[in-house]
Every structure is written in C-alpha cells, then in structure tokens.
Scaffold this motif. Sequence first.
Motif, mmCIF file in Angstrom:
data_model
loop_
_atom_site.group_PDB
_atom_site.id
_atom_site.type_symbol
_atom_site.label_atom_id
_atom_site.label_comp_id
_atom_site.label_asym_id
_atom_site.label_seq_id
_atom_site.Cartn_x
_atom_site.Cartn_y
_atom_site.Cartn_z
ATOM 1 N N VAL A 58 -24.777 45.163 125.874
ATOM 2 C CA VAL A 58 -24.080 46.072 124.775
ATOM 3 C C VAL A 58 -24.032 47.440 124.987
ATOM 4 C CG1 VAL A 58 -23.766 46.352 122.295
ATOM 5 C CG2 VAL A 58 -24.321 43.999 123.240
ATOM 6 N N VAL B 89 -19.104 44.857 125.053
ATOM 7 C CA VAL B 89 -19.995 43.770 124.657
ATOM 8 C C VAL B 89 -19.963 42.705 125.821
ATOM 9 C CG1 VAL B 89 -20.519 41.829 123.243
ATOM 10 C CG2 VAL B 89 -19.861 43.891 122.181
ATOM 11 N N GLU C 75 -18.237 38.115 121.205
ATOM 12 C CA GLU C 75 -17.871 39.690 121.049
ATOM 13 C C GLU C 75 -17.770 39.975 119.276
ATOM 14 O OE1 GLU C 75 -15.803 41.740 123.575
ATOM 15 O OE2 GLU C 75 -15.708 43.265 122.513
#
Lengths: 135, 135, 135, 135
Positions: B30, B25, B2
């Motif tokens: 995403v 994320v 992330e």
Amino acid sequence: MEQRIRDSFAAQSLMKTFGATVAEVAPGRVVLEAPIGEGVRQQHGAGHAGLTFALADTAAGYAALTLMPEGREVMTVEAKINLMSPCIGDRLIARGEVAKAGRRLTICRAEVVALRDGRETCIALMQATMIPVDP
Amino acid sequence: MEQRIRDSFAAQSLMKTFGATVAEVAPGRVVLEAPIGEGVRQQHGAGHAGLTFALADTAAGYAALTLMPEGREVMTVEAKINLMSPCIGDRLIARGEVAKAGRRLTICRAEVVALRDGRETCIALMQATMIPVDP
Amino acid sequence: MEQRIRDSFAAQSLMKTFGATVAEVAPGRVVLEAPIGEGVRQQHGAGHAGLTFALADTAAGYAALTLMPEGREVMTVEAKINLMSPCIGDRLIARGEVAKAGRRLTICRAEVVALRDGRETCIALMQATMIPVDP
Amino acid sequence: MEQRIRDSFAAQSLMKTFGATVAEVAPGRVVLEAPIGEGVRQQHGAGHAGLTFALADTAAGYAALTLMPEGREVMTVEAKINLMSPCIGDRLIARGEVAKAGRRLTICRAEVVALRDGRETCIALMQATMIPVDP
C-alpha cells in the motif's frame, strides 16, 4: 532550560494541531499532554498510533534536550514503540526520560498513558535514540 | 480488497487532518501520500516525525490487511523507525510492504520519501509487527 | 577493503566459537555463514536467537564498515530484529546491507535465512544503526 | 515455577557455551549472569553484542514465561536493543522484566550491566515482544 523547551515546543505546529501542552520539564524528564480529539482517530474511533508516537517521540526528544548544552538542538535518530492497548479515553499523557546521556548519542524511554474517567492505562512504551545537532 | 482498504482509510480522521490519500493498493503493498503542510511541522519548519511515522505505520498496516481474510482488522503491535534525513519538501510518499505474512503475526517494512522539486529523498525506514484482530 | 573486513572478522572470538565464516564482501554488503551447531541451541533444539542476532549484527556492521574510510571502526548503536520462523536447519546465512550511509550514522538492514536440505527459509529481519569510531 | 525456568534454561546449549547461570527468578522477573569469557569477544577484545543480546533476550523471555500458565512456552517475536557502552569487565548481569502481560503478547524490558572491579555499568537496554507457544 524550561523556557527553552517551552519556546521550542510552541514552535511545533503539529503539537498545536494536536492541542498538546507541556505538563512538566525537569532535568532528563519531560511530560506532555494532549486530548484524544476528533481529528486524530483511526478507523474505529480510537486515537491513531501516529498521535501516540508523536507525543512519545516529542517528550523523549525534549527530555534529551534538557541535558544538552544551550544552543544545541536534538533530532530523533530512531525510535521503537510498542502499542500495548487501544488509545481510548479523554487525554494522553506522554512521559519521556533520559536513560543514558552519552557523549554522542542520548538514549531515551517514554511511556504513554490514556486517561479515562480519571484512570490511567499504559498504552505504549518507546525506546529511542537522540542525537544533538547544530540549529 | 482495494475498496475495503480505501473505505477503512477514509474513516481515519488523522489521515484527513494530514490531507493524506491512498496512491496504490496491491496484494501486500500500500502506498500513501500526504503534503508536508503548515500544521504538521516541528520547531524548525520541517515535517514532524509524527507525520512520517503515521504515514509509514498506516501504509504498513494496510499492506498487512491486504493479505488477511475479509472481515479481519489489523493493529500495530510495535514499529521501529529510523529517521535518516530531515522531512523537507512538498509531499511525502509512504510505501508499505509485507515482508512475511505469518499465521499469527505479519511483519512489514515501509519507506518514506520526501518529494522536493520532483526529486525523491528517502527520509525514513520502518520495520513493524502487525496482528489481526476481530473488529 | 575485503582484507580489512576479513582480518577484523578473524579477530572476533565469538565468530570462531560459532564456526562462522565470511561468504561475501562487496561495497555496502557483507554475507556471513555459520552452522547451527550443537552448542548454540535454545531449549527445544533450534538455534538460539542469540546466534541469529550475532550473525545479523556482524554482517550489518561489516557492511557499514565497507563504506567507511580506512582506519575507522564501526559500533552498533542499536539493532531491532524480528524473528519470524524457528532457526531450524543445517546452516545460517546472514546478509547485511547498507540502507543509508550518512555523515554521522549508517543505517543497515540484514536478513538471516536458514538452509535446510538446500532450501532457504527467511528466519529473521534486522534494521540497525551503526556509528563510526576511532579504534 | 522457578524449577520450570531453571530446567528450561539448563536445556539451552548456548547458555552453557556462554557459562551463563540463573541468578534470580521471581514473578515477572528473571536475572541471568555470565562471564565475559575468552570465546565471546569482538575484534577489540570487548564482549560481542551477540553475547549481550543473547543474555538480555533470554532473561526477558523467561521473565515473560514466569507469568504464563504451566505447559506454555515462549518465543521472541522481536527485540530492539540499544548498546550504550562497550561490553568491558569481568561479568555481565542481564535483568529481564515484564512490562505488560497481555492476552496474546507480552512486552518485556531488559537491562544488561557489566561488572568491572565490583562496579556496575549499564551497557544495554532492550525492549522486546514475546508470544506464548505450545511446546
């Protein structure tokens, strides 16, 4: 017809944000230009695909509008873009053209080239579908 | 993983220009958000297709990156977007997902919704092809 | 509604050439099946992309038709297909679904899976735009 | 190079099913032809979009192959096709061309025209991404 395109373009705040200008308006064809400026980059400093797409789509849409009756507007139904080379250079030139102006839909193509030290590199090709709308 | 995505995203000046942020994320997914601000409009005051595309493409690209080995980067080979409703509202949410992570290419899909008075409208669907690159 | 789809499908000689059948009809969803037969191959013996596209496009088009008023027909404006894995196996299943039924256009998605020894592999994803027409 | 294309084409059983032939092979360009025969129709008697796609995709793929080193094969990563006019007439001609031959991917465009009483109508435009593969 050219004035109509230029007035509409001037009303697009995103084009102002990008510093884009209208370089050419002809029946079935519109050319735009924009710098690859500081605020339009991806993570490695090249121009963002969003900049390339925005110019190609806008050039293609206005190319379609040049062939529509006065008073109509145009919207992008869909667009497909191939990003072939990194967006590196000083300026982008986006050339939109009508491939087929149909009764209900207009098919356009656009290419985007990057200018670097005076040399052109084709960085993207678009094929898109436009639809006339009432304003 | 992330942090890698968030650092890369922070280096994209276009995302800063758009005021975009990373909302989520996860492996293969995403989510980004951005306001439909003053400087990103088309000629009638709706959000520009370039904004919608930029968010969808960025969400899809980072979704692909979540599944790639550390040290790789990702580039968009091509993307196709259907723009289904006008980009009207307060904010956009772009959700990118990996549909198929192949050996050489990753296929992603993304949707973009507009938030207006708390209600979501799906305004765009994207299908795109991503390729890993060495930085 | 189902009979209307089945009758129209039966009138498509290409579907007969491919040995394709209608496996499911529901509002906004149509599933087709076809063998990967002798006469539909590419140069290495896998199924041809033209077979995969034809099934995906037909499933997507009929999915759109399920949501249109009786008496309308549907045409494909454009379609984009990602071919993710070779078309290898005994049969193909193409699942078409409506993503957004608009006033003027319908956006559909389809996936095509290959069945090999009872196991499914997703070989293609399509995103397409359909338009109603008068017969 | 031309013989390599013609031999590969001859091994595609779908092209045989369609009665398609190779009309021209040049570096970066391949032209195919096929009748709009009895077994390739949609429900109203026009040629099926699957026929149009198959010819465009095959012409584009072989156009890409003309620029690849001997011993490579080519696969379609993805293709987007606009279907602009009904597929009506005696024969189809599909002209595939390389737009950009990259190191890892080749971008092609194709047009398909229908021949009716000796007159050409452009019925479809394709933009596609090809990838070299080992046989």
